[in-house]
Design a protein around this motif. Sequence first.
Motif: not given
Length: 376
Positions: A273-278
């Motif tokens: 999963a990706t969140v804020d580029g992480f």
Amino acid sequence: MPESSSAPPGVDLPARSGGDVDVPALSVGGDAAEGAGGGDAAEGAGGGEPAAGRPAAARETAPAGPVTVDRETLRLALVVGGLVLAVLLGFGLGRLNPPANPAGSGAVAPTGGPPAGGAHSHAPGTGAHSHDGATVAQGGGDGATGLSISSAGYTLVPSAGEPAAGRAGDLRFQIRDEQRRPVTRFAVVHDKPMHLIVARRDLSGYRHLHPTMAADGTWSVPVAPFDPGVWRMYADFTAVADDGRQVAMVLGADVTVPGTYAPRPLPAAATSATVDGFTATWTGTPEVGRSVPLRFRVTGADGGTAALEPYLGAYGHLVALREGDLGYLHVHPEPVRDGDAVTFWLTAPGPGRYRMFLDFQVGGVVRTAAFTLTVD
């Protein structure tokens, strides 16, 4: 030798003479034995003086020679004595060996402890137990928690009023004990005395909050606007009882946000999963009833390993919610990192789909990556 004779009680036997010895008559129930010929009362052995204070006619003399006991009387005495002995033995054995659960006594055999469900992952059927000195009061028989508003004498009491859709506000609640008193003593676990998880019923929304407590035991926390629908709030805490015992548990209650509810489908199962580029990824194979490791890694936008920072006493925080009843699994991480990975041990309480929420901190900012997990 004189021939023995017997007669019913109360009947005097006449004296018989045999040889040179006179045998006095036996009087059952009489005052004294009289000699043959009705002479004076016989004196005691050795011919001593009459007993003081008694007339001569009342003096008793032991019969000369053996006395034969009435056979019928002896038989009756033996029968009565045997019956008395049998009754006494029966009573004594009954006192020594009482029935385990006599009918009508109201006694109930112990059935074991309260059902499983602490603030972390355990195998199905795990009973109440202890962690770090705190008794874990389980809330669900299969290991999932947060399904009850009350457990082990503690109750979650949300304050009156519903959050308004689209507007910021506060969530308020109390934890009360068996006497309905607000609880004000809590142990600090993972750096906080209270962890409040709020999730939408369709698992499309998730928040991990840390409220503060007022002197009267009321917890409150400001919240951003909620989407309309039913949300589930979980109070994850360790209460300190009056006697110093620590009891860890998770209590849950629904919170309704008025408005048009448009449920969203659960995303497909995924391991990243990706969140804020992480980007967060995980590996492992969860199994029903068996604790297995799940290893999470977080990378930055450049693909390099993210510099994770301690958050709530660890390098990550993981909560899993079961689709349907929203059974709650708070999974503890390993205290030491496995290289660049953070390892959590997860026990799936049953087959189905779960939504996992991983909180991690980089650069002082906490982010949450969400994954759908299918357990066969």
